[in-house]
Structures are given as structure tokens and as C-alpha cells.
Design an enzyme around this catalytic site. Sequence first.
Site: not given
Length: 421
Positions: A247-248, A332, A334
Site C-alpha cells: 500500500h502506498d 505517477d 512512485r
Amino acid sequence: MSIPSEPTSKTASHIRLTSHSGGDGASTIEWGAPSAQARGPIVGTTTSRNNRNVIGTHSGSYSIYRALAVASGALDKDHKADLTNTSPTDRIGPYPSWSDPKKIASLDPWGAEIELNFKDQLLDGVDIKPTIAVTKAHIFLPEVMEALKMGRLKADGKFLLDNGSALVTKVAVEPVWYLPEVAKRFGCSESELRRVLFEETGGMYPELVTRSDLEVFLPPIGGLTVYIFGDSKDLANPAIELTARVHDECNGSDVFGSDICTCRPYLTHAIEECILGAQRGGVGLCAYYRKEGRALGEVTKFLVYNARKRQVGGDTALNYFARTECVAGVQDMRFQQLMPDVLHWLGVQKIHRLVSMSNMKYDAIVESGIEVLERINIPTELIPLDAQVEMDAKMAAGYFTPTAVPDAQELGKAKGRTLDE
């Protein structure tokens, strides 16, 4: 090399520069070596300036607060941590993956048991700090209590108490990057990676471009926390059912319950699934990464929220990705190339139930050599009304779904525009 500075009662009379080769007694780091002693310790502390063998400093994202504490006189800059009774509550590893840079390049696999792994160096006075800590904890979530009341969960006194508290092993991990392998994963040269890291941090770490002999970097970013439901040793046993979620961070939803996304509902659903998995004789795992707002930051995220809601026609799946890119220049940041490292540190070989719809996370995990048997989507009833736009856009862009995929033509062809939860 040093330059004069005005002496005060709190600081030395000169500034030590670490941007040129040198240093007395600094041990080398052989990343991927088969043992802790062969690999060598990670030394990035201020009390061991002559022994430093990395770029950056421990607890990088909090180093500014440490500087404030030293400057204000609240902390002695030469303070050395007393690690008595701080050893892990659970022994993790070692596993074969610890010696494979292709499996672990973003954390120190030997960083949890400093006193055991680097006893000789500690006796010699080298200030080595842990980058991983393992403890026991109880976690309490209203959603778990609700699941107890509704009968979806049952207290067993081992994994879940009558008051709704879940018993977990909790692991904190600070990032430790082996730059040669990090560069490979991102498809660039090490020199290019180092140059861009130097430039995009405002020249904060000159050693990135002046000390090619230092291959390990302690980046000033948040780390991650792992929550284990059940016996941590079972994570490495592919015969034991593993329920897992990566989970981010989404502070607005995870902590404050914002209903514009599915982050907290998916996280609490995963925790419920992890508890159930442990009660079935398996083990559960939640890895919580600090990558707020898709690593774009919370300010950018809130700007995007405003742009989505104020645009002509209101918030739509058609423009979901475009609005983020208009503000941030990218959808994004990440990237998931480094994400599976913590799974390999835990010895994970197979995930029986992956509680995630993200194709980026799934692809990264599988490509790293971990088998995934089943993917678990978020139940429809847990999706907040305001988050349906996000969910439709993501499924059209490649998210896993056991139901019909929303029409990509209708939503705006989002192929290649994939976002994680």
C-alpha cells in the site's frame, strides 16, 4: 578539506567537506556478499565522520530535525545511541535473496541486528546505526471492530482480541540504495542516475558526482512499515498461504477518511483479509510505503483534486489521468521497480492472495520472481461514491477486475496511463 566557520558553543570551528575522496578507516561495502561481515556495515552517522562509507545520512527524511536539535543545543552532535534491549522481537532471515542485488537494492538486509552482525566494528568504536527495527504491537481500527460486530471476523485471542485489536509484528525500514543496481532497474547508467539525483536535490549531496567510490546512498525520503499477521517465519514458506497487500501512503484517506479515493477502504479490507488468512493457518502481510500522492506530494495531489472538480463537465474518468499530468507533468512518480525488495527481504517466494488491483504492482512483484496465485479486488460496496471516477479510469487503464472492464473508448483511451492505488 575544510573551510573556516564562525565558532559557537554548539558547533565546531570548521566545516568538514565529504565531497572529495579520503576518510580514515572507512570500511568498504561489498553489496551482495554472502554474510554481514563480508558485506560490511553501513556507516552514515555524524559521530563517525572518518568512518562514513555512504552518501547521505541515516533517517534522511528527518536529518533536518536532527540538525535543528543540534543547532538549538537540545542534542549533543556526538551522541551515540545505546542499543541495549533494542534487538528485534522476531528474527528475520537471512535468506538467499539477501545476497542477490537483483532482489534487494533499496534496503540493508543486515540492518536490523547491528549488535549481532557488526559486533567487532562496534567494539572498535564505529557508530553503526540500525536501518530496520522489528517490534510487537496491537493495532486497532474501527473497520475491524465493525467486522467483528457484523460477524465477518471472530476474536480468537491469538490474532484478534475481543476489543478489536489485532496482534502484529511491526517492522520499520529506512531506505538504503545500492546505486549500481538501482540504475539498472530504471534503465539508465549509474553516472546519469547520480548526476540527476545531484541536480534534482539542489546539489544537496555532492558526493553523488564526486565520490564514485561510494556506491550506497541513504536518500532523504520516507521508508516503509511492514505489518505481519501471524508468524513472520511463515512468510518464507511457499506452502503456507500468504495474504499480502503493498500500500502506498494516502494520508487524507488512510488517516482522515477522505472519500475521493479507495485508499483507506482498500487498506482496511486488506487488513481484514490478513487477519482471516492468519486465522486459517496462514500469514498476512501489509507493506506500507511513504509515497504520498503517488510520490508527487500532498500539495500537488490537492491541486489536482481542485482541477478535477472545477473543470468543465466536472470530475470524469475521461480526464482523470490528464488532470494529474497537467499539474505535475507526469501521472505517477512512485514507480514500483524497488517495491518488491522488502518482500525478498522477508523471504517471500509466493503470494497466494494479493489484495491489489494494480497492474503496476502485480507486474513488478511477478517480474522480480515472486509467484502470485490470486488477485483480490476491493468489494464494490466499499468504494466511496466520489471514488468511482477514479476506479473506472483505473480499470479502463489496466487495473485487474473480475467484472467487465469499463469501455476505454468512452472513458478516453487510457492505455499506458496506469495508476496504482
